[in-house]
Design a protein around this motif. Structure first.
Motif, PDB file in Angstrom:
ATOM      1  N   GLY A  10       2.478  30.344 -18.207  1.00 53.01           N
ATOM      2  CA  GLY A  10       3.408  29.292 -17.807  1.00 53.01           C
ATOM      3  C   GLY A  10       4.781  29.613 -18.364  1.00 53.01           C
ATOM      4  O   GLY A  10       5.101  30.781 -18.651  1.00 53.01           O
ATOM      5  N   PHE A  30      -3.099  36.505 -20.440  1.00 54.17           N
ATOM      6  CA  PHE A  30      -4.233  35.927 -19.704  1.00 54.17           C
ATOM      7  C   PHE A  30      -3.789  34.698 -18.913  1.00 54.17           C
ATOM      8  O   PHE A  30      -3.144  33.813 -19.456  1.00 54.17           O
ATOM      9  CB  PHE A  30      -5.350  35.503 -20.681  1.00 54.17           C
ATOM     10  CG  PHE A  30      -6.087  36.671 -21.260  1.00 54.17           C
ATOM     11  CD1 PHE A  30      -5.559  37.360 -22.344  1.00 54.17           C
ATOM     12  CD2 PHE A  30      -7.307  37.078 -20.724  1.00 54.17           C
ATOM     13  CE1 PHE A  30      -6.235  38.458 -22.877  1.00 54.17           C
ATOM     14  CE2 PHE A  30      -7.987  38.163 -21.255  1.00 54.17           C
ATOM     15  CZ  PHE A  30      -7.447  38.855 -22.333  1.00 54.17           C
ATOM     16  N   MET A  32      -5.450  31.930 -15.872  1.00 51.24           N
ATOM     17  CA  MET A  32      -6.673  31.596 -15.114  1.00 51.24           C
ATOM     18  C   MET A  32      -6.440  31.450 -13.614  1.00 51.24           C
ATOM     19  O   MET A  32      -7.384  31.483 -12.832  1.00 51.24           O
ATOM     20  CB  MET A  32      -7.313  30.326 -15.671  1.00 51.24           C
ATOM     21  CG  MET A  32      -6.517  29.075 -15.504  1.00 51.24           C
ATOM     22  SD  MET A  32      -7.475  27.671 -16.135  1.00 51.24           S
ATOM     23  CE  MET A  32      -6.395  26.320 -15.720  1.00 51.24           C
ATOM     24  N   GLU A 119      -7.889  35.773 -15.958  1.00 50.57           N
ATOM     25  CA  GLU A 119      -9.171  35.291 -16.496  1.00 50.57           C
ATOM     26  C   GLU A 119      -8.998  33.938 -17.130  1.00 50.57           C
ATOM     27  O   GLU A 119      -7.936  33.656 -17.695  1.00 50.57           O
ATOM     28  CB  GLU A 119      -9.655  36.229 -17.620  1.00 50.57           C
ATOM     29  CG  GLU A 119     -10.320  37.490 -17.162  1.00 50.57           C
ATOM     30  CD  GLU A 119     -10.614  38.407 -18.341  1.00 50.57           C
ATOM     31  OE1 GLU A 119     -11.012  37.915 -19.415  1.00 50.57           O
ATOM     32  OE2 GLU A 119     -10.429  39.633 -18.173  1.00 50.57           O
ATOM     33  N   ARG A 120     -10.071  33.150 -17.109  1.00 57.07           N
ATOM     34  CA  ARG A 120     -10.022  31.864 -17.816  1.00 57.07           C
ATOM     35  C   ARG A 120     -10.523  32.084 -19.240  1.00 57.07           C
ATOM     36  O   ARG A 120     -11.634  32.583 -19.443  1.00 57.07           O
ATOM     37  CB  ARG A 120     -10.901  30.852 -17.088  1.00 57.07           C
ATOM     38  CG  ARG A 120     -10.957  29.530 -17.821  1.00 57.07           C
ATOM     39  CD  ARG A 120     -11.315  28.382 -16.939  1.00 57.07           C
ATOM     40  NE  ARG A 120     -12.623  28.494 -16.319  1.00 57.07           N
ATOM     41  CZ  ARG A 120     -13.206  27.504 -15.652  1.00 57.07           C
ATOM     42  NH1 ARG A 120     -12.581  26.357 -15.502  1.00 57.07           N
ATOM     43  NH2 ARG A 120     -14.385  27.661 -15.114  1.00 57.07           N
ATOM     44  N   THR A 133      -1.198  27.255 -23.193  1.00 53.39           N
ATOM     45  CA  THR A 133      -1.935  26.858 -21.992  1.00 53.39           C
ATOM     46  C   THR A 133      -1.494  25.497 -21.440  1.00 53.39           C
ATOM     47  O   THR A 133      -2.085  25.003 -20.485  1.00 53.39           O
ATOM     48  CB  THR A 133      -3.445  26.856 -22.294  1.00 53.39           C
ATOM     49  OG1 THR A 133      -3.643  26.306 -23.603  1.00 53.39           O
ATOM     50  CG2 THR A 133      -3.995  28.263 -22.276  1.00 53.39           C
ATOM     51  N   GLY A 344       9.100  19.137 -21.865  1.00 54.96           N
ATOM     52  CA  GLY A 344      10.062  19.579 -20.848  1.00 54.96           C
ATOM     53  C   GLY A 344       9.947  21.071 -20.580  1.00 54.96           C
ATOM     54  O   GLY A 344       9.402  21.829 -21.394  1.00 54.96           O
ATOM     55  N   SER A 348       9.642  23.802 -23.497  1.00 51.00           N
ATOM     56  CA  SER A 348       8.416  24.595 -23.578  1.00 51.00           C
ATOM     57  C   SER A 348       8.764  26.074 -23.661  1.00 51.00           C
ATOM     58  O   SER A 348       8.216  26.823 -24.483  1.00 51.00           O
ATOM     59  CB  SER A 348       7.536  24.342 -22.347  1.00 51.00           C
ATOM     60  OG  SER A 348       7.132  22.998 -22.328  1.00 51.00           O
TER      61      SER A 348
HETATM   62  C1  LIG Z   1       2.288  16.389 -13.880  1.00 49.00           C
HETATM   63  C2  LIG Z   1       3.365  16.902 -14.784  1.00 49.00           C
HETATM   64  C3  LIG Z   1       4.695  16.800 -14.375  1.00 49.00           C
HETATM   65  C4  LIG Z   1       5.713  17.297 -15.202  1.00 49.00           C
HETATM   66  N1  LIG Z   1       6.981  17.196 -14.779  1.00 49.00           N
HETATM   67  C5  LIG Z   1       7.990  17.713 -15.523  1.00 49.00           C
HETATM   68  C6  LIG Z   1       9.334  17.697 -15.035  1.00 49.00           C
HETATM   69  O1  LIG Z   1       9.595  17.218 -13.949  1.00 49.00           O
HETATM   70  N2  LIG Z   1      10.306  18.211 -15.818  1.00 49.00           N
HETATM   71  C7  LIG Z   1      10.037  18.765 -17.032  1.00 49.00           C
HETATM   72  O2  LIG Z   1      10.969  19.250 -17.691  1.00 49.00           O
HETATM   73  N3  LIG Z   1       8.763  18.818 -17.514  1.00 49.00           N
HETATM   74  C8  LIG Z   1       7.743  18.289 -16.793  1.00 49.00           C
HETATM   75  N4  LIG Z   1       6.454  18.322 -17.261  1.00 49.00           N
HETATM   76  C9  LIG Z   1       6.202  18.749 -18.643  1.00 49.00           C
HETATM   77  C10 LIG Z   1       6.277  20.252 -18.967  1.00 49.00           C
HETATM   78  O3  LIG Z   1       7.621  20.662 -18.986  1.00 49.00           O
HETATM   79  C11 LIG Z   1       5.491  21.144 -18.050  1.00 49.00           C
HETATM   80  O4  LIG Z   1       4.148  20.797 -18.147  1.00 49.00           O
HETATM   81  C12 LIG Z   1       5.656  22.652 -18.399  1.00 49.00           C
HETATM   82  O5  LIG Z   1       5.149  23.398 -17.340  1.00 49.00           O
HETATM   83  C13 LIG Z   1       4.977  23.040 -19.687  1.00 49.00           C
HETATM   84  O6  LIG Z   1       5.073  24.425 -19.889  1.00 49.00           O
HETATM   85  P1  LIG Z   1       3.910  25.255 -20.617  1.00 49.00           P
HETATM   86  O7  LIG Z   1       4.311  26.677 -20.579  1.00 49.00           O
HETATM   87  O8  LIG Z   1       3.647  24.638 -21.931  1.00 49.00           O
HETATM   88  O9  LIG Z   1       2.624  25.013 -19.717  1.00 49.00           O
HETATM   89  P2  LIG Z   1       2.356  25.415 -18.183  1.00 49.00           P
HETATM   90  O10 LIG Z   1       3.630  25.687 -17.506  1.00 49.00           O
HETATM   91  O11 LIG Z   1       1.467  24.342 -17.654  1.00 49.00           O
HETATM   92  O12 LIG Z   1       1.553  26.782 -18.278  1.00 49.00           O
HETATM   93  C14 LIG Z   1       0.243  26.850 -18.774  1.00 49.00           C
HETATM   94  C15 LIG Z   1      -0.494  27.964 -18.035  1.00 49.00           C
HETATM   95  O13 LIG Z   1      -1.731  28.206 -18.694  1.00 49.00           O
HETATM   96  C16 LIG Z   1      -2.758  28.370 -17.720  1.00 49.00           C
HETATM   97  N5  LIG Z   1      -4.039  28.039 -18.380  1.00 49.00           N
HETATM   98  C17 LIG Z   1      -4.462  26.817 -18.796  1.00 49.00           C
HETATM   99  N6  LIG Z   1      -5.659  26.910 -19.405  1.00 49.00           N
HETATM  100  C18 LIG Z   1      -6.005  28.234 -19.373  1.00 49.00           C
HETATM  101  C19 LIG Z   1      -7.149  28.971 -19.838  1.00 49.00           C
HETATM  102  N7  LIG Z   1      -8.143  28.366 -20.481  1.00 49.00           N
HETATM  103  N8  LIG Z   1      -7.169  30.308 -19.634  1.00 49.00           N
HETATM  104  C20 LIG Z   1      -6.142  30.957 -18.983  1.00 49.00           C
HETATM  105  N9  LIG Z   1      -5.061  30.294 -18.517  1.00 49.00           N
HETATM  106  C21 LIG Z   1      -4.979  28.943 -18.716  1.00 49.00           C
HETATM  107  C22 LIG Z   1      -2.337  27.444 -16.610  1.00 49.00           C
HETATM  108  O14 LIG Z   1      -2.919  27.836 -15.380  1.00 49.00           O
HETATM  109  C23 LIG Z   1      -0.816  27.604 -16.601  1.00 49.00           C
HETATM  110  O15 LIG Z   1      -0.381  28.635 -15.748  1.00 49.00           O
HETATM  111  C24 LIG Z   1       5.403  17.867 -16.461  1.00 49.00           C
HETATM  112  C25 LIG Z   1       4.062  17.972 -16.852  1.00 49.00           C
HETATM  113  C26 LIG Z   1       3.054  17.495 -16.029  1.00 49.00           C
HETATM  114  C27 LIG Z   1       1.627  17.637 -16.471  1.00 49.00           C
END
Ligand SMILES: Cc1cc2nc3c(=O)[nH]c(=O)nc-3n(C[C@H](O)[C@H](O)[C@H](O)COP(=O)(O)OP(=O)(O)OC[C@H]3O[C@@H](n4cnc5c(N)ncnc54)[C@H](O)[C@@H]3O)c2cc1C
Length: 437
Positions: A10, A30, A32, A119-120, A133, A344, A348
């Protein structure tokens, strides 16, 4: 040097991988998808934006703008790709989400030190590792995380706004303009309402049926991302001072400021899709169609995506994380992204940046530099490891920075001074980094 296992491609995971690889550290990333998808993710690409396509403000008298300026100084991949995928959005950085994701994915695929594994992951990987994640971490891994001594899981609810097809809008009612003429002056499509139209829409909105997620409670909704119907329930005029505020907008057909305005922001480079700004919602899909079609210009709108609401999980980080997002019981394991309690997209990404950069220093046997609470990056990092009675996710804002020594009454001037102080410290931090490399 050992490879670092990064889990989750992400915003945080890709930024962390980039920072590690750019410092000569091998990464195994990794992801998923496309084997498994969270309830909010839909596309196989990396760094998928699950809701709004806005990465928020870019000017320095806004904390989100300062965060970007700080990240730029640390060669942020997410910021660079965001700017390359930019679509018009006044003073904000909004992106074509597909172009943005494709750019980040290509940067990961093309980097010679990054190997991708689709992979998960269900167990805590061997150190060194970064777990990024996200708020919708897959359940198997969630359970493994909870087994880490001292770990506990918290949650709130987050929502996404609907997207409509531009061709389906009634352009006789909609006008192009940015608030106060910012950006190109006509970056948003605006749906103006008179008082009667607003009142009819308001009544329908507060009475519409919602699809409450299991266990949903109002107090669990993150204040920065309130569902439009919850905001409306606070009072008839609340929306007119929030997402539907008309200030800075004049309807060219009447020459007047409308009573209320729904803004639509360009969603893709082609300009064929627009999202409804501030319309994150948990209304049932049929109700979204019925109620949102009452908005002038959206009467025959085609919804390519309806708004949805999801559980958003984060760790009780002050109990388990220490400096630079490191696990207190094993600093070669880091957490990054929304799961740590930053809130956000850019927040993040910035935690991934610090987790990756500092882990690279540790693996090279160098001291990890740290940023103080005079910077947004440092203040967010401090937030997630600071105990409080009620640990809540935090987004970029000037309130988390160490105040200036002198009192400056003018808000704009104060913010600019905070920004100058931060960027000077960022330069010093960069110097320290260069010297240690
Ligand atoms: C519904 C929703 C709406 C949101 N809207 C906004 C918004 O409008 N503006 C904003 O600034 N923030 C928003 N957020 C909050 C936040 O900014 C986002 O969730 C952001 O994408 C978080 O970044 P991240 O890298 O932490 O996680 P993510 O971008 O979610 O990345 C995590 C990745 O890990 C992968 N993953 C998960 N579990 C596993 C596993 N076991 N094995 C392998 N891969 C896995 C997922 O597939 C994903 O690709 C929102 C959150 C949610 C849930």
């Amino acid at each position: 040097m050992k490879r670092v296992c990064v889990v989750g491609a992400g915003l945080a995971g890709c930024e962390a991988s980039w920072q590690l690889a750019q410092r000569g550290v091998r990464v195994e990333l990794f992801e998923m998808k496309p084997l498994h998808y969270s309830p909010a993710h839909r596309s196989p690409g990396f760094a998928e934006l699950v809701c709004s396509n806005s990465l928020k403000a870019e000017h320095l008298n806004n904390a989100s703008g300062l965060l970007k300026a700080e990240m730029e100084k640390l060669d942020s991949l997410i910021l660079r790709c965001g700017r390359e995928a930019r679509v018009p959005a006044g003073g904000a950085l909004a992106v074509d989400r597909e172009v943005f994701s494709a750019l980040v994915t290509r940067a990961m695929e093309d980097h010679p030190l990054i190997t991708i594994r689709r992979e998960r992951v269900t167990k805590i990987p061997a150190a060194p590792a970064i777990i990024a994640t996200g708020p919708l971490t897959d359940e198997g891994l969630c359970r493994a995380i909870e087994e880490i001594p001292g770990m506990s899981r918290l949650h709130f609810f987050d929502a996404a706004a609907p997207i409509v097809l531009k061709d389906s809008l009634d352009m006789n009612k909609v006008f192009a303009a940015s608030r106060y003429g910012r950006g190109d002056g006509n970056d948003y499509l605006n749906c103006p309402m008179d008082e009667d139209e607003y009142n009819a829409f308001y009544d329908a909105l507060v009475e519409a049926e919602t699809s409450d997620p299991h266990g949903f409670e109002k107090k669990l909704v993150f204040d920065g991302c309130l569902a439009v119907e919850i905001l409306a329930s606070r009072g008839r005029k609340t929306l007119c001072f929030g997402p539907l505020k008309p200030v800075g907008l004049v309807d060219p057909r009447t020459g007047k400021r409308p009573y209320a305005v729904v803004q639509l922001r360009q969603e893709n480079l082609e300009g064929t899709l627009y999202n409804m700004v501030g319309f994150q919602t948990r209304l049932k899909w049929g109700e979204q169609k019925r109620v949102f079609s009452m908005i002038p210009g959206l009467n025959h709108a085609e919804f390519v995506r309806y708004g949805v609401m999801h559980r958003n999980t984060y760790l009780n980080s002050p109990d388990v994380l220490t400096k630079n997002y490191a696990l207190a019981s094993d600093p070669s394991i880091r957490f990054a992204g929304q799961i740590t309690g930053v809130e956000g997209y850019m927040e993040s990404a910035c935690s991934g940046l610090i987790a990756g950069l500092s882990l690279a220093c540790r693996l090279k046997g160098r001291e990890e530099p740290s940023l103080g609470k005079e910077t947004v990056i440092g203040a967010l990092e401090a937030h997630v490891r600071t105990r409080s009675l009620d640990f809540q996710p935090m987004n970029a804002n000037f309130g988390i920075l160490t105040p200036l020594q002198e009192r400056i009454r003018n808000k704009k001037e104060r913010y600019l001074r905070l920004a100058q102080r931060s960027l000077t410290l960022m330069d010093e931090y960069n110097k320290q980094l260069e010297e240690s490399e």
